[in-house]
Write an enzyme that holds these catalytic residues in place. Structure first.
Site, mmCIF file in Angstrom:
data_model
loop_
_atom_site.group_PDB
_atom_site.id
_atom_site.type_symbol
_atom_site.label_atom_id
_atom_site.label_comp_id
_atom_site.label_asym_id
_atom_site.label_seq_id
_atom_site.Cartn_x
_atom_site.Cartn_y
_atom_site.Cartn_z
ATOM 1 C CG ASP A 57 -2.030 -0.976 1.209
ATOM 2 O OD1 ASP A 57 -2.080 -1.794 0.270
ATOM 3 O OD2 ASP A 57 -2.861 -0.947 2.135
ATOM 4 C CG HIS A 208 2.201 0.307 4.516
ATOM 5 N ND1 HIS A 208 1.859 -0.657 5.439
ATOM 6 C CD2 HIS A 208 1.089 1.043 4.279
ATOM 7 C CE1 HIS A 208 0.575 -0.506 5.756
ATOM 8 N NE2 HIS A 208 0.089 0.513 5.069
#
Ligand SMILES: [Zn+2]
Length: 246
Positions: A57, A208
């Site tokens: 993400d 991430h």
């Protein structure tokens, strides 16, 4: 946050439970954490133990996404990237590289607002602008959406579905964005992977490669964790992209 695994198959949704009269605190909790299956329908992971989806993400991040792509290519693994529209606009070549390598690109909004607090018009604008940008850059239609912060207010998921995108949550996450040790991140996620696999579920892992506060944020620990997990689980598990479950 403890991962909670769907009991209703791939699609986990309990729209009717929204009428149960949750207290305000419960509402805020339910609206933000994918483990709380109160609102709407979202894809988490099916009953296919041994399958792992690595999802990344808040990119693209020009400082770290290219190294991640190299690592994944070296292991011949495909992953899913939930990109921010604003960063994609600034890094179109990198977005094209992600798609050219066979990875799936999804919509993570334009600017990472908390959509639980946004108007319907704002939600629609965030999702539409991002989808149009990603499709313009890649020529590939965007079919998946992950809400920032896992926020799952019914309107957010509804609008995504109206736009033809499947909302995707997760069942394995840790605070990788604030850790300094890749080993620690991998150890925590590994414990979740093992537990979820034993319970007969596929694992939808969030890491991430980017950060919504800064495009080139330092992500060495998360990237190291991804490599450790790939090396550890490639012999026993199958790495898939989320479209394998839709
Ligand atoms: Zn995010």
């Amino acid at each position: 946050m403890k991962a909670v695994i769907g009991t209703m198959g791939t699609w986990v949704g309990l729209g009717a439970a929204a009428g149960l009269g949750l207290a305000a605190g419960g509402f805020a909790y339910a609206a933000r954490w994918p483990g709380s299956r109160v609102f709407g329908d979202a894809l988490i992971a099916p009953a296919r133990p041994g399958e792992l989806a690595l999802t990344f993400d808040d990119g693209p991040n020009p400082a770290w996404t290219p190294r991640l792509l190299e690592m994944l290519a070296a292991h011949e693994i495909r992953a899913t990237f939930f990109l921010l529209g604003g960063y994609a606009q600034a890094e179109p070549e990198l977005v094209r590289r992600i798609v050219a390598a066979g990875h799936v690109v999804g919509n993570h909004s334009w600017s990472h607002p908390d959509l639980a607090l946004a108007s319907r018009a704002r939600i629609r604008e965030e999702l539409t602008r991002t989808r149009e940008m990603l499709e313009q850059i890649t020529g590939v239609s965007v079919r998946y959406f992950r809400p920032p912060y896992g926020s799952r207010r019914p309107a957010t998921l509804e609008i995504a579905r109206e736009m033809g995108m499947t909302p995707v949550l997760w069942n394995a996450m840790t605070t990788d964005w604030s850790e300094t040790s890749g080993e620690l991140i991998a150890e925590r996620l590994g414990a979740k992977i093992d537990r979820i696999t034993r319970r007969g579920r596929a694992v939808n892992i969030v890491l991430h490669d980017g950060g919504h506060l800064a495009k080139q944020v330092y992500r060495a620990p998360s990237m190291a964790a991804a490599q450790i997990l790939v090396k550890r689980y490639q012999p026993t598990h199958r790495f898939v992209t989320v479209d394998a479950w839709a």
